[in-house]
Design a protein around this motif. Structure first.
Motif, PDB file in Angstrom:
ATOM      1  N   THR A  99      54.607 -31.997  93.995  1.00 46.81           N
ATOM      2  CA  THR A  99      54.256 -30.894  93.995  1.00 46.81           C
ATOM      3  C   THR A  99      55.786 -30.418  93.366  1.00 46.81           C
ATOM      4  OG1 THR A  99      54.666 -29.730  96.055  1.00 46.81           O
ATOM      5  CG2 THR A  99      52.467 -30.512  94.829  1.00 46.81           C
ATOM      6  N   LEU A 100      56.022 -28.840  92.563  1.00 48.46           N
ATOM      7  CA  LEU A 100      56.887 -28.460  92.645  1.00 48.46           C
ATOM      8  C   LEU A 100      57.224 -27.566  93.649  1.00 48.46           C
ATOM      9  CD1 LEU A 100      55.856 -26.667  88.827  1.00 48.46           C
ATOM     10  CD2 LEU A 100      57.612 -28.477  89.324  1.00 48.46           C
ATOM     11  N   GLY A 101      56.256 -27.284  94.890  1.00 48.71           N
ATOM     12  CA  GLY A 101      56.711 -26.889  95.935  1.00 48.71           C
ATOM     13  C   GLY A 101      57.817 -27.488  96.576  1.00 48.71           C
ATOM     14  N   TRP A 133      55.743 -22.019  86.907  1.00 47.05           N
ATOM     15  CA  TRP A 133      54.213 -23.331  87.333  1.00 47.05           C
ATOM     16  C   TRP A 133      54.680 -22.879  89.285  1.00 47.05           C
ATOM     17  CZ3 TRP A 133      57.874 -25.777  84.206  1.00 47.05           C
ATOM     18  CH2 TRP A 133      56.797 -26.172  82.989  1.00 47.05           C
ATOM     19  N   GLN A 134      53.555 -22.056  89.674  1.00 44.38           N
ATOM     20  CA  GLN A 134      53.074 -22.064  90.469  1.00 44.38           C
ATOM     21  C   GLN A 134      53.757 -23.372  91.580  1.00 44.38           C
ATOM     22  OE1 GLN A 134      48.983 -21.267  91.376  1.00 44.38           O
ATOM     23  NE2 GLN A 134      49.710 -19.088  90.146  1.00 44.38           N
ATOM     24  N   ASP A 135      53.541 -23.292  93.014  1.00 46.00           N
ATOM     25  CA  ASP A 135      54.127 -24.159  93.869  1.00 46.00           C
ATOM     26  C   ASP A 135      52.969 -25.478  93.674  1.00 46.00           C
ATOM     27  OD1 ASP A 135      56.448 -23.238  94.342  1.00 46.00           O
ATOM     28  OD2 ASP A 135      56.366 -22.073  96.278  1.00 46.00           O
ATOM     29  N   ASP A 136      52.098 -25.408  94.184  1.00 47.98           N
ATOM     30  CA  ASP A 136      50.661 -26.533  94.524  1.00 47.98           C
ATOM     31  C   ASP A 136      50.405 -27.330  92.879  1.00 47.98           C
ATOM     32  OD1 ASP A 136      49.728 -24.384  92.612  1.00 47.98           O
ATOM     33  OD2 ASP A 136      48.083 -24.636  93.755  1.00 47.98           O
ATOM     34  N   ARG A 184      51.560 -30.628  90.714  1.00 45.52           N
ATOM     35  CA  ARG A 184      52.451 -31.784  90.539  1.00 45.52           C
ATOM     36  C   ARG A 184      53.652 -32.645  89.632  1.00 45.52           C
ATOM     37  NH1 ARG A 184      51.526 -34.580  94.956  1.00 45.52           N
ATOM     38  NH2 ARG A 184      49.677 -34.026  96.522  1.00 45.52           N
ATOM     39  N   LEU A 185      53.796 -32.830  89.423  1.00 43.95           N
ATOM     40  CA  LEU A 185      54.727 -33.248  87.548  1.00 43.95           C
ATOM     41  C   LEU A 185      53.937 -33.830  87.196  1.00 43.95           C
ATOM     42  CD1 LEU A 185      58.436 -33.956  89.617  1.00 43.95           C
ATOM     43  CD2 LEU A 185      57.341 -31.347  88.783  1.00 43.95           C
ATOM     44  N   SER A 186      52.921 -35.211  88.166  1.00 45.07           N
ATOM     45  CA  SER A 186      52.342 -35.574  87.118  1.00 45.07           C
ATOM     46  C   SER A 186      51.381 -34.475  86.593  1.00 45.07           C
ATOM     47  CB  SER A 186      52.075 -36.212  87.929  1.00 45.07           C
ATOM     48  OG  SER A 186      51.592 -35.901  89.149  1.00 45.07           O
ATOM     49  N   GLU A 187      51.078 -34.031  86.349  1.00 42.22           N
ATOM     50  CA  GLU A 187      49.941 -33.056  86.474  1.00 42.22           C
ATOM     51  C   GLU A 187      50.544 -32.069  85.045  1.00 42.22           C
ATOM     52  OE1 GLU A 187      47.385 -31.143  90.229  1.00 42.22           O
ATOM     53  OE2 GLU A 187      49.000 -30.439  89.473  1.00 42.22           O
ATOM     54  N   LEU A 188      51.772 -31.748  84.681  1.00 43.02           N
ATOM     55  CA  LEU A 188      52.683 -31.164  83.951  1.00 43.02           C
ATOM     56  C   LEU A 188      52.656 -32.376  82.435  1.00 43.02           C
ATOM     57  CD1 LEU A 188      54.818 -29.144  85.690  1.00 43.02           C
ATOM     58  CD2 LEU A 188      52.671 -28.567  84.415  1.00 43.02           C
ATOM     59  N   GLU A 189      52.779 -33.569  83.187  1.00 39.58           N
ATOM     60  CA  GLU A 189      53.385 -34.605  81.734  1.00 39.58           C
ATOM     61  C   GLU A 189      52.099 -34.824  80.513  1.00 39.58           C
ATOM     62  OE1 GLU A 189      53.859 -37.806  84.729  1.00 39.58           O
ATOM     63  OE2 GLU A 189      56.476 -37.748  84.619  1.00 39.58           O
ATOM     64  N   PRO A 190      50.988 -34.611  80.440  1.00 38.81           N
ATOM     65  CA  PRO A 190      49.977 -34.428  79.384  1.00 38.81           C
ATOM     66  C   PRO A 190      50.083 -33.887  78.775  1.00 38.81           C
ATOM     67  CG  PRO A 190      48.807 -34.834  81.650  1.00 38.81           C
ATOM     68  CD  PRO A 190      49.936 -34.365  82.003  1.00 38.81           C
ATOM     69  N   LEU A 191      50.919 -32.676  78.930  1.00 42.04           N
ATOM     70  CA  LEU A 191      51.058 -30.976  78.356  1.00 42.04           C
ATOM     71  C   LEU A 191      51.432 -31.568  77.052  1.00 42.04           C
ATOM     72  CD1 LEU A 191      50.307 -29.147  81.541  1.00 42.04           C
ATOM     73  CD2 LEU A 191      48.307 -29.880  80.040  1.00 42.04           C
TER      74      LEU A 191
END
Length: 72
Positions: free
Chosen positions: A8-10, A40-43, A45-52
């Motif tokens: 996560t970013l946190g 982005w907030q701390d919760d 995940r880097l993997s959640e950003l990748e498809p964006l």
């Protein structure tokens, strides 16, 4: 096949980095940018950003997102 979930970013911020390196997901392109992660907030995940992400050089959707440790 599901991609591995990244930290996560946190968790990233706890180890020091506050910026991200975003690499184009097309191995032939190799375009990359460095961006601030403060939007982005701390919760998140880097993997959640990748498809964006959409590459500004080739138009490919999808990226490899990693912490930028140089600023830590």
């Amino acid at each position: 096949m599901q991609r591995q979930q990244k930290i996560t970013l946190g968790e990233m911020r706890e180890s020091g980095p506050t910026r991200l390196i975003v690499y184009c997901g097309d191995y032939k392109c190799a375009h990359h940018v460095e961006i601030a992660a403060d939007r982005w907030q701390d919760d998140v995940r880097l993997s959640e950003l990748e498809p964006l992400f959409v590459c500004q050089a080739c138009g490919h959707r999808g990226a490899d997102v990693r912490p930028c440790f140089e600023d830590a």
